[in-house]
Design a protein around this motif. Structure first.
Motif, PDB file in Angstrom:
ATOM      1  N   PRO A 194       0.837  -1.211   0.000  1.00 37.87           N
ATOM      2  CA  PRO A 194       0.000   0.000   0.000  1.00 37.87           C
ATOM      3  C   PRO A 194       0.867   1.254   0.000  1.00 37.87           C
ATOM      4  CG  PRO A 194      -0.599  -1.520   1.787  1.00 37.87           C
ATOM      5  CD  PRO A 194       0.714  -1.972   1.243  1.00 37.87           C
ATOM      6  N   CYS A 216       0.485   8.332  -9.257  1.00 37.75           N
ATOM      7  CA  CYS A 216      -0.607   7.857  -8.426  1.00 37.75           C
ATOM      8  C   CYS A 216      -0.030   7.016  -7.297  1.00 37.75           C
ATOM      9  CB  CYS A 216      -1.628   7.056  -9.240  1.00 37.75           C
ATOM     10  SG  CYS A 216      -0.984   5.473  -9.843  1.00 37.75           S
ATOM     11  N   ASN A 217      -0.878   6.591  -6.366  1.00 41.59           N
ATOM     12  CA  ASN A 217      -0.471   5.721  -5.264  1.00 41.59           C
ATOM     13  C   ASN A 217      -1.314   4.458  -5.275  1.00 41.59           C
ATOM     14  OD1 ASN A 217       0.979   8.078  -4.535  1.00 41.59           O
ATOM     15  ND2 ASN A 217       0.867   7.545  -2.384  1.00 41.59           N
ATOM     16  N   THR A 218      -0.832   3.430  -4.590  1.00 41.76           N
ATOM     17  CA  THR A 218      -1.564   2.173  -4.522  1.00 41.76           C
ATOM     18  C   THR A 218      -2.540   2.171  -3.351  1.00 41.76           C
ATOM     19  OG1 THR A 218       0.207   1.189  -3.208  1.00 41.76           O
ATOM     20  CG2 THR A 218       0.302   0.876  -5.583  1.00 41.76           C
ATOM     21  N   ASP A 219      -3.540   1.266  -3.420  1.00 41.57           N
ATOM     22  CA  ASP A 219      -4.522   1.148  -2.352  1.00 41.57           C
ATOM     23  C   ASP A 219      -4.122   0.019  -1.398  1.00 41.57           C
ATOM     24  OD1 ASP A 219      -5.135  -1.223  -3.639  1.00 41.57           O
ATOM     25  OD2 ASP A 219      -7.047  -0.528  -4.451  1.00 41.57           O
ATOM     26  N   TRP A 224      -3.120  -0.020  -8.424  1.00 41.57           N
ATOM     27  CA  TRP A 224      -2.954   1.373  -8.830  1.00 41.57           C
ATOM     28  C   TRP A 224      -3.635   1.592 -10.171  1.00 41.57           C
ATOM     29  CZ3 TRP A 224      -0.275   2.073 -13.433  1.00 41.57           C
ATOM     30  CH2 TRP A 224       0.523   1.005 -13.855  1.00 41.57           C
ATOM     31  N   SER A 243       2.822   5.140   4.393  1.00 43.23           N
ATOM     32  CA  SER A 243       1.435   5.592   4.271  1.00 43.23           C
ATOM     33  C   SER A 243       1.139   6.675   5.297  1.00 43.23           C
ATOM     34  CB  SER A 243       0.479   4.418   4.469  1.00 43.23           C
ATOM     35  OG  SER A 243      -0.851   4.867   4.538  1.00 43.23           O
ATOM     36  N   ARG A 249      -7.732   9.386   2.357  1.00 41.87           N
ATOM     37  CA  ARG A 249      -7.472   8.629   1.139  1.00 41.87           C
ATOM     38  C   ARG A 249      -7.753   9.526  -0.053  1.00 41.87           C
ATOM     39  NH1 ARG A 249      -7.759   3.001   2.115  1.00 41.87           N
ATOM     40  NH2 ARG A 249      -7.063   2.667   4.266  1.00 41.87           N
ATOM     41  N   SER A 254      -6.885   5.074  -2.864  1.00 40.83           N
ATOM     42  CA  SER A 254      -5.461   4.828  -2.689  1.00 40.83           C
ATOM     43  C   SER A 254      -4.938   5.547  -1.453  1.00 40.83           C
ATOM     44  CB  SER A 254      -4.683   5.288  -3.930  1.00 40.83           C
ATOM     45  OG  SER A 254      -4.860   6.679  -4.138  1.00 40.83           O
ATOM     46  N   HIS A 255      -3.854   4.996  -0.883  1.00 41.57           N
ATOM     47  CA  HIS A 255      -3.229   5.593   0.288  1.00 41.57           C
ATOM     48  C   HIS A 255      -2.439   6.832  -0.126  1.00 41.57           C
ATOM     49  CE1 HIS A 255      -3.470   2.424   3.563  1.00 41.57           C
ATOM     50  NE2 HIS A 255      -4.031   1.818   2.526  1.00 41.57           N
TER      51      HIS A 255
END
Length: 666
Positions: A194, A216-219, A224, A243, A249, A254-255
């Protein structure tokens, strides 16, 4: 008549509320700017003054609605008022499906009430949305509004404006189609990562360009989704970040990250290319384990230093900047995000990570096994670190930064501490004293220091490094003379940058600001003969568009006053797109009526940052803002675009206005 003080209070409260309402939320990952809309017929100038990428209305705090009788509709629509919004630049392979959100607000100063209305409409196949608006929009009140949208196939946009809508014109919004890419970031065990930051760079001749095009960031699950320029070869960098803790969020779940790296994983790169109208799936990006570099920051006489910022600098290779933290500042640790990666000749990625020390002064950074790196102590919270020590290290080799205790520099006048005094450090920074008149500095070398405040100035004082842990007092004396500047004209100037040069070669500059209640600008200088230039100072409109004016002045032992004419210029923007609505880069040379070259740099605003090109260079990332202020008049723009050739345009510059030049190429 109502008491003027009451009316003034109402207006001030209204202005404060409006300012809070207009604070922008953090833009979504990968969002890029869009140009300001124009009247559909091209006349009457822009309908909307500016554009800011945003998440849309969900990030806004609702304001109270206007009062009304019990059971009565608060926003009656009996007059048939409609606002027509047209999207321009829709791509045939990417259907627009999202609603347009319209928020209108009016300040009814008579009843001390805010009037609010939220509406939404989905554009038709031609990009037209018709939104019914309440009757009070026709009232003579203080109007403002915004239209925003977030469609997965296009860049998100938000256009705020001030003033009543023009119902006789369509509000035309240029939209930008995007390609979407998605995938997962995992570790070597297949576990999701994350808050990993995925940054995209355009490739040219097989080499990534050091300017990100999307991020972008991942969840929670390591997934992503990135919006990027279509049909462009991309180099993706996945970076393991800490994070923000899930307290906030992004719009897609996403974090958000704090700007600090995880010390247990390393970055990894991947290649991809997006397509319009579909999501391109990228295979899993696997982050390998790192070798941890451990260290400590401590005082020379013992005790760890908490909240020190440590920067890991990769050595050698092509260095790519990874942008800023995605979290709002109140959730982000440290002083700023200078994350980087270096691509070594063998293709491996080496982190340029940042972290902060814990309560014991200890820290850990990720490095590749066997790699040699530079580690810099960049800052210590609440202190000014005048010497930023750097050491060379590698994994499993502990690093220790040992600092002398801080020196307190205090500005005093007649035994009183002077809050806000300026402290000049020879061959170093200029600092501002706190409410105690004090600045705390950490230095390992001898320093030469002077304090100033308005007409007061101290002598230069030599401060030895051995003064660590003590307070050094700088006694201020009356040593300077006020030079007062006033601008004559119909519009009050509240910001100006004044540059000066004395006959003996001494020179300097100062940004002067004032409000409507204060008198002339004041600049404090030592006696002598000066050449003074007062020019634009940013901020409000009159400060932005002020044309420079020069004067000579003799300062003796008494105050002097210069009255200057307030003459305003203007500037312009260039929006160049192809037939599918994608922005194009190129060249723009500016020539006046005599053929003189007035070319200057252009700037593109994106995600709260500003990118500036070389003089005359048009960047391919959005609306290009000309950075110079031009005198009113007609100018020739010599535009050139690769594969499209020369496209000359003319622009008329008007005082205190931004002209918009739009070029749509086949």
């Amino acid at each position: 008549m109502p008491d003027r003080r009451v009316v003034a209070t109402v207006l001030v409260l209204g202005a404060i509320a409006a300012l809070l309402w207009w604070q922008a939320v953090s833009p979504p990952s990968g969002s890029l700017p869009t140009p300001a809309p124009m009247a559909a017929d091209g006349s009457g100038g822009p309908v909307v003054a500016s554009a800011t990428a945003s998440e849309g209305p969900s990030g806004r705090e609702a304001l109270p609605t206007e009062p009304g009788a019990a059971g009565a509709p608060k926003n009656p629509r009996t007059l048939g008022l409609e606002l027509r919004v047209r999207l321009r630049g829709l791509h045939p392979d990417a259907k627009w499906t999202a609603p347009l959100h319209l928020h209108l607000q009016g300040l009814d100063a008579v009843h001390n009430a805010w009037l609010n209305d939220d509406s939404a409409a989905v554009p038709d196949a031609e990009g037209l949305a018709v939104v019914a608006v309440p009757d009070w929009v026709a009232m003579e009140i203080d109007h403002r509004g915004r239209v925003s949208a977030h469609d997965p196939n296009y860049r998100p946009f938000e256009f705020p404006w001030y003033g009543a809508p023009e119902f006789g014109k369509e509000l035309v919004v240029d939209v930008q189609v995007v390609a979407r890419l998605g995938g997962r970031v995992v570790d070597t065990a297949g576990k999701p990562v994350p808050a990993a930051r995925v940054t995209a760079f355009a490739m040219r001749d097989g080499v990534p360009l050091d300017q990100e095009v999307a991020r972008c960031n991942t969840d929670d699950h390591g997934n992503w989704l990135l919006a990027a320029p279509p049909n462009v070869p991309l180099f993706l960098v996945a970076t393991p970040m800490r994070s923000s803790g899930g307290r906030i969020r992004s719009f897609d779940g996403s974090h958000l990250d704090t700007g600090e790296w995880r010390d247990d994983l390393l970055p990894t790169g991947a290649h991809a290319q997006g397509k319009i109208g579909t999501v391109v799936t990228v295979r899993d990006i696997v982050l390998p384990e790192s070798a941890r570099l451990l260290g400590r920051v401590a005082w020379r006489d013992g005790g760890g230093i908490a909240n020190a910022e440590i920067q890991l600098v990769p050595r050698g290779g092509l260095v790519l900047g990874l942008g800023a933290t995605s979290a709002p500042r109140r959730y982000a640790a440290g002083y700023g995000d200078r994350s980087q990666v270096a691509i070594a000749p063998d293709g491996s990625l080496h982190p340029g990570a940042r972290t902060t020390s814990d309560a014991n002064g200890e820290f850990a950074l990720p490095v590749r096994p066997g790699a040699e790196v530079s580690v810099c102590l960049a800052q210590v919270r609440d202190l000014h670190l005048l010497d930023a020590p750097t050491v060379t290290a590698s994994a499993w080799q502990p690093v220790e930064f040992v600092l002398p205790r801080p020196i307190a520099l205090q500005a005093r006048y007649a035994a009183a501490a002077i809050a806000g005094a300026t402290l000049e450090i020879a061959n170093g920074p200029t600092l501002t004293a706190d409410g105690d008149g004090t600045v705390a500095v950490v230095t390992s070398t001898d320093r030469r220091v002077r304090a100033t405040h308005e007409a007061l100035r101290s002598a230069w004082i030599d401060v030895p490094a051995s003064a660590a842990g003590t307070t050094v007092v700088l006694e201020l004396l009356q040593a300077r003379v006020p030079l007062r500047l006033e601008f004559d004209g119909d519009f009050r100037v509240r910001n100006t940058i004044v540059q000066w040069r004395r006959d003996d070669g001494e020179h300097g500059a100062e940004h002067l600001m004032r409000d409507d209640r204060t008198g002339p600008f004041e600049l404090f200088l030592e006696p002598g003969r000066y050449h003074v230039t007062a020019g634009p100072g940013g901020g409000e409109r009159n400060g932005v568009f002020l044309l420079p004016i020069e004067r000579d002045v003799d300062l003796t032992g008494e105050a002097a006053t210069l009255r200057l004419p307030a003459v305003f210029g203007g500037t312009f923007t260039v929006t160049a797109t192809d037939s599918s609505g994608l922005h194009l880069g190129g060249v723009c040379r500016v020539r006046d009526a005599t053929g003189g070259d007035l070319s200057a740099a252009f700037e593109v605003a994106d995600d709260g940052r500003h990118r500036r090109g070389k003089p005359g260079e048009l960047l391919p990332d959005g609306v290009n803002h000309f950075t110079a202020i031009l005198p009113p008049g007609d100018y020739l723009l010599e535009l050139e675009f690769e594969r499209h050739g020369a496209v000359p345009q003319r622009v008329t510059i008007k005082p205190r206005e931004v002209a918009e030049v739009r070029v749509r190429l086949p």
